[in-house]
Design a protein around this motif. Structure first.
Motif, short mmCIF file in Angstrom:
data_model
loop_
_atom_site.label_atom_id
_atom_site.label_comp_id
_atom_site.label_asym_id
_atom_site.label_seq_id
_atom_site.Cartn_x
_atom_site.Cartn_y
_atom_site.Cartn_z
N UNK A 5 11.62 10.09 -5.21
CA UNK A 5 10.30 10.61 -4.77
C UNK A 5 9.65 10.72 -6.17
N UNK A 6 10.33 11.32 -7.17
CA UNK A 6 9.77 11.83 -8.33
C UNK A 6 9.63 10.50 -9.25
N UNK A 7 10.44 9.59 -8.98
CA UNK A 7 10.42 8.09 -9.35
C UNK A 7 8.94 7.54 -9.01
N UNK A 8 8.88 7.47 -7.81
CA UNK A 8 7.51 7.10 -6.99
C UNK A 8 6.34 7.73 -7.69
N UNK A 9 6.44 9.04 -7.83
CA UNK A 9 5.34 9.77 -8.35
C UNK A 9 4.94 9.52 -9.76
N UNK A 10 5.97 9.34 -10.71
CA UNK A 10 5.55 8.98 -12.03
C UNK A 10 4.90 7.60 -12.19
N UNK A 11 5.53 6.66 -11.43
CA UNK A 11 5.15 5.25 -11.37
C UNK A 11 3.95 5.18 -10.89
N UNK A 12 3.22 5.70 -9.85
CA UNK A 12 2.18 5.53 -9.15
C UNK A 12 0.96 6.56 -9.91
N UNK A 13 1.22 7.75 -10.29
CA UNK A 13 0.24 8.76 -10.40
C UNK A 13 0.38 9.00 -12.09
N UNK A 14 1.37 8.47 -12.89
CA UNK A 14 1.19 8.71 -14.11
C UNK A 14 1.59 7.43 -15.14
N UNK A 15 2.34 6.58 -15.02
CA UNK A 15 2.54 5.63 -15.93
C UNK A 15 1.44 4.77 -15.57
N UNK A 16 1.19 4.34 -14.55
CA UNK A 16 -0.29 3.58 -14.31
C UNK A 16 -0.69 4.25 -12.79
N UNK A 17 -1.81 4.79 -13.13
CA UNK A 17 -2.32 5.54 -11.82
C UNK A 17 -3.22 4.66 -10.99
N UNK A 18 -2.75 4.36 -10.05
CA UNK A 18 -3.10 3.13 -9.10
C UNK A 18 -4.42 3.54 -8.13
N UNK A 19 -5.31 2.89 -7.97
CA UNK A 19 -6.61 3.25 -7.51
C UNK A 19 -6.78 2.51 -6.04
N UNK A 20 -7.46 3.15 -5.37
CA UNK A 20 -7.82 2.51 -3.83
C UNK A 20 -8.43 1.35 -4.11
N UNK A 21 -8.10 -0.01 -3.33
CA UNK A 21 -8.60 -1.12 -3.41
C UNK A 21 -7.83 -1.84 -4.31
N UNK A 22 -6.94 -1.53 -5.14
CA UNK A 22 -6.06 -2.25 -6.09
C UNK A 22 -4.87 -2.93 -5.17
N UNK A 23 -4.57 -4.05 -5.94
CA UNK A 23 -3.37 -4.73 -5.30
C UNK A 23 -2.23 -4.77 -6.16
N UNK A 24 -0.68 -4.22 -5.90
CA UNK A 24 0.10 -4.28 -6.93
C UNK A 24 1.32 -5.14 -6.24
N UNK A 25 2.14 -5.09 -7.09
CA UNK A 25 3.54 -5.75 -6.84
C UNK A 25 4.76 -4.88 -7.10
N UNK A 26 5.48 -4.69 -5.93
CA UNK A 26 6.60 -3.72 -6.31
C UNK A 26 7.95 -4.53 -5.66
N UNK A 27 8.83 -4.60 -6.82
CA UNK A 27 9.95 -5.47 -6.38
C UNK A 27 10.77 -4.41 -5.74
N UNK A 28 11.83 -5.12 -4.63
CA UNK A 28 12.88 -4.16 -3.89
C UNK A 28 12.31 -3.37 -3.09
#
Length: 328
Positions: A127-150
């Motif tokens: 969960x901490x990993x998901x947090x920093x990936x989505x909210x810190x390293x790249x802060x995803x925004x509503x309406x965007x499309x992303x690729x997540x492996x595995x």
């Protein structure tokens, strides 16, 4: 005064059989530590990296970074925790495969009553990993499309649910129809079977030729170039794991030729290196869980004494969701 206990330890690097039970004496916690009677331990790919020696650490050493339990003793300078608190952690000195251990207090957070010990052990590091990936390293925004492996893995299922709650469309990759169905059930917009489809070509099709602003890649060597091929100009590849092996020998010129791309190799520890940051991350994670946006998926429960089998299954790709090592 010390307490007798047991833990998993390795004397040398190798396969799952190098993990051994050893008896230990656990000293009273230091001034800035708490002692935790552990109730459940999380299993993560990083545990395999340390067991095999891909990540170096002086031997002998324990394994594991994520667990939950009850505070049994508190150091003199600790004010935010007390004996009897239900707690969890997702970052720690190596050695979470243990019945009793001392922890730096700044890395430990209270676990809400509504979240079980097994759920706490399953979600903290992932969960901490998901947090920093989505909210810190790249802060995803509503309406965007992303690729997540595995996307059907432990981190992937949490990140996919979190991203959907934020209004983000997730394209995921997986290796089987079962894993594709699992990721879709947890909010993936589209899934790609990487064993049967060309991932980059399918991303191009799904985005109508636009490609993506960010790709999250915990696989490593086998997917590195594919991930780059999925990015739009000036897009960001977040390479956060090595499930297929480390990415090596990279020619930086490839980033120029594919559109002035960015690449980062983050680790969770750099994002939660103070008590305040750890608490912020945990608060945001628990908020999503308690709101029902993230449902904790524990597909494997394995007694800590049988941890070798759990390592074998994780390395062979036979797991989905999270694996929890249970303690009777």
């Amino acid at each position: 005064m010390s307490t007798k206990s047991s833990k998993i330890q390795i004397q040398h690097h190798g396969g799952p059989s190098v993990m051994e039970w050893v008896d230990v004496e656990v000293a009273a916690p230091a001034a800035n530590e708490v002692q935790i009677e552990q109730k459940a331990v999380g299993l993560n790919f990083i545990d395999i990296y340390f067991r095999t020696g891909l990540y170096d650490h002086p031997l002998p050493h324990g394994l594991g970074f994520e667990a939950s339990g009850i505070v049994t003793a508190v150091g003199s300078e600790v004010s935010h925790l007390k004996v009897g608190d239900r707690v969890a952690y997702g970052q720690s000195p190596i050695g979470a495969y243990a019945l009793l251990r001392n922890m730096p207090a700044f890395q430990v957070v209270k676990l809400p009553e509504q979240i079980s010990f097994e759920e706490g052990a399953a979600i903290m590091l992932k969960g901490l990993t998901a947090w920093y990936l989505l909210r810190q390293t790249y802060r995803v925004q509503a309406g965007e499309t992303i690729l997540f492996h595995a996307a059907a893995g432990g981190v992937g299922l949490i990140a996919t649910q979190w991203a959907k709650a934020l209004g983000v469309k997730v394209i995921g990759t997986a290796s089987s129809a079962e894993k594709i169905a699992l990721a879709k059930a947890h909010g993936a917009w589209e899934m790609i079977n990487y064993r049967q489809e060309d991932v980059a070509a399918r991303v191009l099709e799904l985005t109508q030729g636009d490609k993506l602003p960010v790709v999250y890649d915990g696989v490593g060597k086998d997917t590195f170039e594919t991930s780059l091929n999925c990015l739009k100009p000036r897009g960001l590849l977040v390479s956060f794991g090595n499930a297929s092996g480390a990415v090596t020998g990279v020619n930086l010129g490839i980033l120029a030729s594919k559109g002035s791309l960015y690449v980062t190799r983050p680790t969770v520890g750099a994002y939660v290196n103070t008590r305040e940051l750890m608490q912020q991350a945990a608060d945001e994670l628990f908020e999503q869980v308690l709101a029902g946006n993230i449902k904790v998926r524990i597909d494997q429960r394995v007694p800590l004494v049988d941890v070798a089998k759990a390592h074998e299954d994780l390395a062979a790709g036979r797991t989905t969701g999270s694996t929890v090592l249970t303690i009777d």
